[in-house]
Design an enzyme around this catalytic site. Sequence first.
Site, PDB file in Angstrom:
ATOM      1  N   GLN A 131      -2.910 -12.014  -1.518  1.00 14.72           N
ATOM      2  CA  GLN A 131      -1.694 -11.413  -0.978  1.00 14.72           C
ATOM      3  C   GLN A 131      -1.942 -10.831   0.413  1.00 14.72           C
ATOM      4  OE1 GLN A 131      -0.776  -7.487  -2.476  1.00 14.72           O
ATOM      5  NE2 GLN A 131       1.360  -8.067  -2.805  1.00 14.72           N
ATOM      6  N   GLY A 132      -1.222 -11.319   1.389  1.00 14.27           N
ATOM      7  CA  GLY A 132      -1.385 -10.798   2.751  1.00 14.27           C
ATOM      8  C   GLY A 132      -0.251  -9.856   3.113  1.00 14.27           C
ATOM      9  N   TYR A 133      -0.361  -8.625   2.668  1.00 14.85           N
ATOM     10  CA  TYR A 133       0.674  -7.632   2.949  1.00 14.85           C
ATOM     11  C   TYR A 133       0.159  -6.593   3.955  1.00 14.85           C
ATOM     12  CZ  TYR A 133       4.359  -8.807  -0.485  1.00 14.85           C
ATOM     13  OH  TYR A 133       5.386  -9.389  -1.160  1.00 14.85           O
ATOM     14  N   SER A 134      -0.810  -5.795   3.506  1.00 19.49           N
ATOM     15  CA  SER A 134      -1.253  -4.652   4.321  1.00 19.49           C
ATOM     16  C   SER A 134      -1.916  -5.089   5.615  1.00 19.49           C
ATOM     17  CB  SER A 134      -2.259  -3.808   3.537  1.00 19.49           C
ATOM     18  OG  SER A 134      -1.637  -3.229   2.431  1.00 19.49           O
ATOM     19  N   SER A 166      -7.070  -8.597  -1.584  1.00 23.31           N
ATOM     20  CA  SER A 166      -7.938  -8.707  -2.762  1.00 23.31           C
ATOM     21  C   SER A 166      -8.376 -10.154  -2.969  1.00 23.31           C
ATOM     22  CB  SER A 166      -7.202  -8.250  -4.025  1.00 23.31           C
ATOM     23  OG  SER A 166      -6.682  -6.975  -3.848  1.00 23.31           O
ATOM     24  N   GLU A 248       4.119  -6.384  -8.754  1.00 21.12           N
ATOM     25  CA  GLU A 248       2.759  -5.880  -8.565  1.00 21.12           C
ATOM     26  C   GLU A 248       2.617  -4.502  -9.208  1.00 21.12           C
ATOM     27  OE1 GLU A 248       1.466  -5.148  -4.517  1.00 21.12           O
ATOM     28  OE2 GLU A 248      -0.626  -5.161  -5.147  1.00 21.12           O
ATOM     29  N   GLU A 367       2.568   8.732  -3.620  1.00 21.43           N
ATOM     30  CA  GLU A 367       3.578   9.468  -2.849  1.00 21.43           C
ATOM     31  C   GLU A 367       4.743   8.544  -2.469  1.00 21.43           C
ATOM     32  OE1 GLU A 367       0.280   9.611  -2.424  1.00 21.43           O
ATOM     33  OE2 GLU A 367       0.015  11.637  -3.205  1.00 21.43           O
TER      34      GLU A 367
END
Lengths: 383, 377
Positions: A131-134, A166, A248, A367
């Site tokens: 997964q290429g998110y962050s 990951s 997720e 948060e």
Amino acid sequence: MTDLETFRSETRAWLEANCPAEMRAPMRGENDICWGGRNWQFQSDAQRRWLQAMAARGWTVPDWPSDYGGGGLSPAEAKVLKEEMAATGARPPLTSFGISMLGPALLKYGSEEQKRRFLPEIARGEIRWCQGYSEPGAGSDLAGLQTKAEDRGDHWLVNGQKVWTSYADEADWIFCLVRTSSESKHGGISFLLFEMASPGVSTKPILLISGNSPFCETFFDDVKVPKDQVVGEVNRGWDVAKYLLGHEREMISGMGLGGQGSLGAAVAPVADPLLRAEIAAFDVDSLAFAAMSEQFLDELKAGAAHPAMPSLMKYAGTELNKRRHELVMAAGGSDTLEWDSERSGGGKAAREWLRTKANSIEGGTSEIQLGIVAKHILGLPGA
Amino acid sequence: MSALLTDDQRMLVDSVAAFMADEGAIARQLRHWRDSGCKDGFGHALWKQFAELGLTGILIPEPQGGAGLGQAEAGLVLEEIGRNLTPSPFLTTAVVAVRALDGSVQAERWFPGIAAGDTVAALAIDEGSSHDPAATALRAERQGNGFVLDGAKQFVVHGASADVILVAARTGGSPGEHDGITLFAVERGAAGLEVENVTLADSSKAARLTFARMAVDGDAVVGEVDGGWAPLSRALAAGRAGAAAELTGVAAGASAMTLDYLKQRKQFGRLIGEFQALQHRAAHLYGEIKIARAAARKAARLLDSGAAEAELMVAVAKAKAGSAARLAVQEGVQMHGGIGMTDEHDIGLYMKRQAVLDELFGGPRFHAAEVARLSGY
């Protein structure tokens, strides 16, 4: 006998006949999880046979349509299968981000061609996804991402960097959020699929405090991606991204349960009455959370769950999991602090304890989840 | 067994919610009876209305004139009772006493009055300031065809208003043992029974009872002599699951009131609900209440299905609902600020009700210890 009862007895008989004995023993650690994909090496012949037998019936993804490699089961049948697998002690045949995250997003937003191309190989465990998110500058503020995909007529040209990817070094493909327009923050993002073997893609592991490294930095340098590999509409990838994040969060909240049972029974005897009391209070919370999870799953199946509920489940489940491992460490005392001894299984307890600390950061911090609940469920004011 | 409500259960919730919010509202019942110094702490007219709605006989089997519903449905009623702080003998009479008497010869004597809303029942179990049913020491000695009771009980909710009091006494064994306890149905006004009516912090009433060589007939025994643990634990399980449900209602009522306040109260030129410190606490509280409600509903379903895990889940539910409701009332008063400390505002009433329900039939620590015991550690 009702149809469901027939299904149950047939399922039980099939599992009895087809689930290898080794696949009924409780998992001992990371290596017992079968991830699939081109780079995967089966840990045993039983692991390979179990995946093949389940995939042949579409039971790696029992509730997906059978046209896409799924089992085509109704929610009630899928629940029966899950219960019977639990009763047999059968391990999940396949764990993958393709199943838990990308698949549901493709089912909802993918084109017919994309579904037929990608879903069956996810179901069979042939392709492993990451997964290429962050990004380094965009963690919790996910939509602040900068990785760019330029329209070059016959392809997209991707440049940028992802982080916390990951298992990027093990994956065959990536599902990736890229910026295709700078006009609006949320409105200029697209959801792109491409092969990790594409020229210009490179990865570098990130060593964690647990001494392990499931995470990577991932770099894109003039990566060419075919035009038909955008999921949903160009510049509308944020909808896909949010939908996928819900899945997720469900997956991560499941870590709070994991069929782990009573903590007190697992670490008994505990002589210290104060620690024993803390453990009993934890078991109360853990069993109550399990009741909530059952209810949440039933609501999901009935289409009655609030869209922000995965945020709550993720928050509660991961905070609980962190607390569990704090107590495991306390109960184990100095034994659990040994990092490399054979006695400690190479520091298993300590490494797992440290790993859980990421639970309330990855997939959106605690948060962020509380903020989502406050605004979208409780309707509290403010941006 | 699905965790979702059935259509019938939804209809029950809809009708009971409307009834409690209207007839059972705080101003109409709790404040009215409190401020008029009522001896019972609840209104008999309302109890009659409960009967007309079929609620008093909710657990009484249909052949005996009840609705024949289960703990799950009783729990849904209790959630609405909790949400509105509606004072009534529903928990002690319609839930605890009915479960204790169910299947005994005593049922024929008491069920018609309970179903009609004419009868109030109470359970006399605690002897010290902490709940510990196995520690029962009140003695019952055989005398002729009957027994003579000697000892004392406290925290007997609705004890002074009750037409019948179910008393746990020791006919054999020693305090700490389950065997040797016998359950007696003692009628109002029995000679040798002294009743001190006590008002609790939440304005409900709970008597202290003194039994001074009080004689009862042999047919006052509920179930078997020395075998009272069976009906008693059935009644306590129902009472604990019921109190857990009511606590989740108390928590929901308090948090709804607090959320409304967060959305209208301005400080520093902003709605206080805009402040992240309060948003995160409100969201955490929401989760705790949802989790507690799921646990309480699961405990009720397991009791109805007779599942072996019911006992464990009842302990989980009572402990969790107590803690979640405690958090809800504490956050409620704190987030209301000074106004929350005033008698005029209702939020403090939720805090007082939570404290009483939390202690009733054992608090979070008692039940956490039960969870440990039942889990084998």
